[in-house]
Design a protein around this motif. Structure first.
Motif, mmCIF file in Angstrom:
data_model
loop_
_atom_site.group_PDB
_atom_site.id
_atom_site.type_symbol
_atom_site.label_atom_id
_atom_site.label_comp_id
_atom_site.label_asym_id
_atom_site.label_seq_id
_atom_site.Cartn_x
_atom_site.Cartn_y
_atom_site.Cartn_z
ATOM 1 N N ALA A 524 -9.403 7.624 7.964
ATOM 2 C CA ALA A 524 -9.582 7.981 6.507
ATOM 3 C C ALA A 524 -8.420 6.998 5.893
ATOM 4 O O ALA A 524 -8.720 6.207 5.043
ATOM 5 N N LEU A 527 -9.899 3.618 5.955
ATOM 6 C CA LEU A 527 -10.966 3.519 4.938
ATOM 7 C C LEU A 527 -10.336 3.578 3.621
ATOM 8 O O LEU A 527 -10.994 3.463 2.623
ATOM 9 N N HIS A 528 -9.073 3.548 3.443
ATOM 10 C CA HIS A 528 -8.395 3.511 2.350
ATOM 11 C C HIS A 528 -7.712 2.270 2.279
ATOM 12 O O HIS A 528 -7.970 1.002 1.391
ATOM 13 N N VAL A 675 -12.252 11.057 3.674
ATOM 14 C CA VAL A 675 -11.922 9.464 3.035
ATOM 15 C C VAL A 675 -11.930 10.053 1.425
ATOM 16 O O VAL A 675 -10.861 9.457 0.855
ATOM 17 N N ARG A 679 -8.659 9.067 -0.860
ATOM 18 C CA ARG A 679 -8.605 8.371 -1.836
ATOM 19 C C ARG A 679 -8.481 9.086 -3.422
ATOM 20 O O ARG A 679 -8.582 8.407 -4.337
#
Lengths: 713, 65
Positions: A524, A527-528, A675, A679
């Protein structure tokens, strides 16, 4: 040279502003329905929140469209911008433009980045961004002349339809003896007749004395351009130096630019050799790691892959400088000289082909079971000149080929065409049919999502099976990487704002090969950070390749080698030196977060942007068919036993596929949870009120939209 | 004798890429090596011999598109 006429419909004179710290501080708006040309100011707030480039594009587009706007409605806008650092010749990779519009493929916002001179020339002509709305039944050419300080709209007749010749003619027409002063944006007949049209942006090759081009490929922007009746948009500007952007601190800019340029010159020959072979080195490497898509993403490897890899293209590419922006030392835009197509309107005629790059080789080659470089180059040439995106063409044709081989469609549907994998003449014929708007090529040109509907509704094909093997998400075709063994890259594609394109996150190697992110939290976090940093390049007019395709020799000994932090810090210095706004590596991420979340909310405005829209086809997650499972049975069996504690004794392949699917699909949902949390989004994938307030995008319209979706503080 | 990233390095008969990487710090970060103009990936490190007089480049992490 074709005979053509251009009749001036409108001339708009303006006073060109002085560029201040990378900004022209105004945008150009053209409504081609009635020929109204106007200028809008760029406010400090716009610069603070949206930075430039994609950020400016999104803000202009947000204000142009409403929640029911379709791609072919007149109010849909095509927005093009570079960014505050765009047009800097002393820093590698500083000539990018970003284009946004409402996409014919996805129905939502699409963005596509592209090289060539247009974005910088537009800015130096006095405009940070261009917004074109309206529609006309005439063929029009828009000319933005920064030297003579005027914008003109011409009614054109007799100009060729295809981008290759059109680019050359318009370059000559407007150059006044200096073709390097011109950049042309155009598309071709394929854009009119499909949903996957691209835009070609030219740059002038002084050595080869020809206009060459790069593509804003994704999402069918070329179709919007053609539907509006725009034949071409041309920008004219003069000499560019490190001072043209009027940077805040010219000495610091020169210093940091020199450092990065020197490093590229010294290390690229030792590393990926992109100045010689572009991205073709990826073909054999992806193949070795079972990541090169073949036969519609069924497999990641093929014994003939070396036939279309860097060793072959090293010999085919015409040697010489191939920078799509002035002064770029990476210069990876290679091409093939004196290529003679075997089919189509240029059959038997020598042409110069820009490319191919990795994506085109994989999309129009291995994924179609084609391992012949000549066919790939010919498909590359025709896709470009017809204005077609090679990725969507490749992935859509691969889907049709698999449906054909599985008997979901047959020769009755394809008008007698044998669409078996590896059929080179059929693949080329599909491209020609797309351009002519004829035959089965026209059906393929509607994209995977619509093909699934047509095949099911009209031909009785199994919709569930097609959902599993049709490689699209959000309506956009996947770009060319296998993701079955990388959960992080499944997220990299599935959670990407515009659809499965690798420019947002490319985590396969970090995840699968290096195992840098074994936990959900680490995935995560990746994916940030990675999508945010990659987004930043699109705000500033920059190419991402110099960041991590050439890395310092001591990079591997740093704490986070994947981030190449030495370069990230150089980019922070670069930003500060041009704009005068102090920032740090963390500051760059913060800039992107605002724009990234705004784009997610823009998707929400258009009826998307929630958890269900982040789903991906199972082919991206695991093996759909028994042949896929059995081709890598040892790997999958081992995972079932060791990772999921399954006793596979006596189980059929079908049973094992079902079990593996259950496990993997749960993991993907768990990844979404992690994720979204990282976010600052709800569990439904919507930014929270707290997040939009923190990022300064809590505009009344945004808060109202969140409220309408049940998101309140 | 071979060259590794431009520096001289000793060579012996039968040396594989896997053997060569034993002499390199943080070698786990290298998934691809180029010998002269040919890329060799990690799955083939163990069985690929390094020829004498060859020029070897240790390719940093592949960054993709």
């Amino acid at each position: 040279m074709a005979e053509y006429k251009m009749e001036s419909l409108k001339t708009f004179n303006y006073d060109r502003p002085v560029i201040e710290k990378g900004y022209a501080n105004q945008t150009l708006c053209i409504d081609i329905s009635d020929g109204v040309i106007s200028i809008k100011p760029v406010t400090e707030k716009m610069k603070n929140v949206f930075i430039g480039g994609k950020g400016f594009d999104l803000w202009l587009l947000w204000n142009a469209v409403n929640s029911t706007t379709k791609w072919n409605d007149p109010e849909n806008a095509i927005c093009i911008a570079s960014g505050p650092m765009g047009g800097t010749p002393v820093y590698p990779g500083s000539g990018k433009s970003i284009v946004t519009t409402i996409s014919p493929l996805t129905g939502s916002v699409i963005d596509s980045n592209v090289g060539g001179y247009f974005g910088p020339y537009l800015k130096f002509s006095g405009f940070d961004a261009l917004e074109v709305t309206g529609k006309t039944s005439k063929d029009v050419v828009i000319f933005i002349d920064g030297i003579d300080e005027k914008v003109q709209i011409f009614k054109a007749s007799g100009l060729p339809d295809d981008s290759y010749t059109l680019s050359a003619i318009l370059t000559e027409r407007f150059a006044k003896g200096k073709p390097r002063n011109i950049s042309v944006v155009s598309t071709g007949p394929g854009a009119k007749n499909t949903r996957m049209g691209c835009l070609n942006f030219t740059w002038y090759d002084l050595k080869r004395k020809r206009a060459r081009y790069k593509q804003a490929g994704r999402g069918g922007i070329g179709g919007v351009f053609a539907d509006k009746g725009i034949k071409a948009i041309v920008a004219r500007w003069d000499t560019v130096t490190s001072k043209t952007n009027n940077p805040a601190n010219a000495n610091t800019l020169k210093e940091v630019g020199r450092k990065h340029s020197r490093e590229v010159v010294e290390l690229d020959p030792k590393q990926n050799q992109m100045a010689q072979i572009g991205t073709t080195h990826l073909v054999p490497i992806m193949n070795d790691f079972d990541l090169l898509p073949t036969h519609n993403f069924q497999y990641g490897q093929h014994s003939e892959a070396d036939n279309i890899g860097q060793e072959v293209f090293r010999r085919i590419f015409d040697p010489g400088y191939d920078g799509c922006w002035i002064g770029c030392t990476l210069a990876c835009s290679h091409g093939v000289k004196d290529f003679v197509p075997l089919t189509g309107p240029y059959k038997g005629i020598k042409v110069f082909v820009d490319g191919p790059e990795y994506e085109t080789i994989a999309g129009c080659g291995s994924n179609l079971g084609i391992f012949d470089p000549h066919t790939i180059i010919e498909m590359n040439f025709y896709c470009d000149t017809y204005g077609l995106d090679t990725i969507s063409v490749g992935t859509s044709t691969a889907f049709a080929m698999e449906c054909f081989e599985m008997g979901l469609i047959n020769e009755t549907h394809t008008h007698g065409m044998n669409l078996s994998f590896g059929n080179r003449s059929a693949a080329l014929e599909v491209v020609h049919q797309m351009a002519r708007g004829e035959g089965f090529g026209q059906i393929i040109g509607r994209g995977v999502r619509e093909m699934k509907t047509i095949f099911s509704r009209d031909y009785g094909a199994d919709p569930d099976l097609m959902q599993d093997i049709g490689m699209e998400a959000k309506g956009l075709e996947f770009s060319e990487y296998m993701t079955k063994e990388s959960l992080a890259q499944q997220g990299g594609y599935g959670l990407a704002l515009k659809g499965p394109q690798h420019d947002e996150a490319w985590l396969i190697f970090l995840d699968m090969v290096h195992n840098f992110m074994p936990t959900f939290e680490q995935k995560a976090e990746a994916l940030h950070w990675f999508p945010m940093f990659r987004t930043w390049f699109g705000l500033c007019g920059l190419c991402k390749l110099p960041w991590n395709d050439v890395v310092p020799e001591d990079n591997k000994d740093t704490q986070e080698p994947a981030k190449v932090m030495k370069h990230v810090e150089w980019y922070a210095d670069y930003y500060t030196s041009v704009t005068g706004r102090q920032t740090t590596a963390d500051g760059l991420i913060r800039m992107s977060e605002a724009v990234y979340n705004f784009q997610r909310i823009f998707n929400l405005k258009m009826g998307f942007g929630q958890r269900e829209h982040d789903n991906i086809p199972y082919r991206a997650v695991g093996p759909v068919k028994t042949v896929e499972y059995e081709s890598r049975a040892e790997r999958y069996d081992k995972q079932l036993v060791e990772k999921h504690n399954v006793d596979i004794t006596g189980k059929t392949t079908e049973e094992k596929i079902a079990l593996l699917r259950e496990f993997r699909e749960k993991l993907y949902e768990k990844l979404k949870d992690a994720v979204y949390k990282r976010r600052g989004w709800t569990n439904n994938g919507i930014p929270t009120v707290e997040t939009v307030k923190r990022l300064g995008i809590d505009f009344p319209e945004v808060l109202e939209l969140l409220r309408a979706h049940g998101v309140e503080s | 004798m071979i060259k590794v990233n431009g520096k001289k390095h000793s060579w012996y008969e039968g040396m594989t890429i896997k053997d060569l990487l034993k002499d390199v710090n943080n070698s786990h970060l290298y998934a691809v090596v180029r010998i002269n103009e040919k890329h060799i990936s990690r799955p083939y490190f163990e069985k690929t011999l390094v020829p004498d007089n060859s020029e070897v480049f240790l390719i940093p992490m592949i960054a993709g598109g």
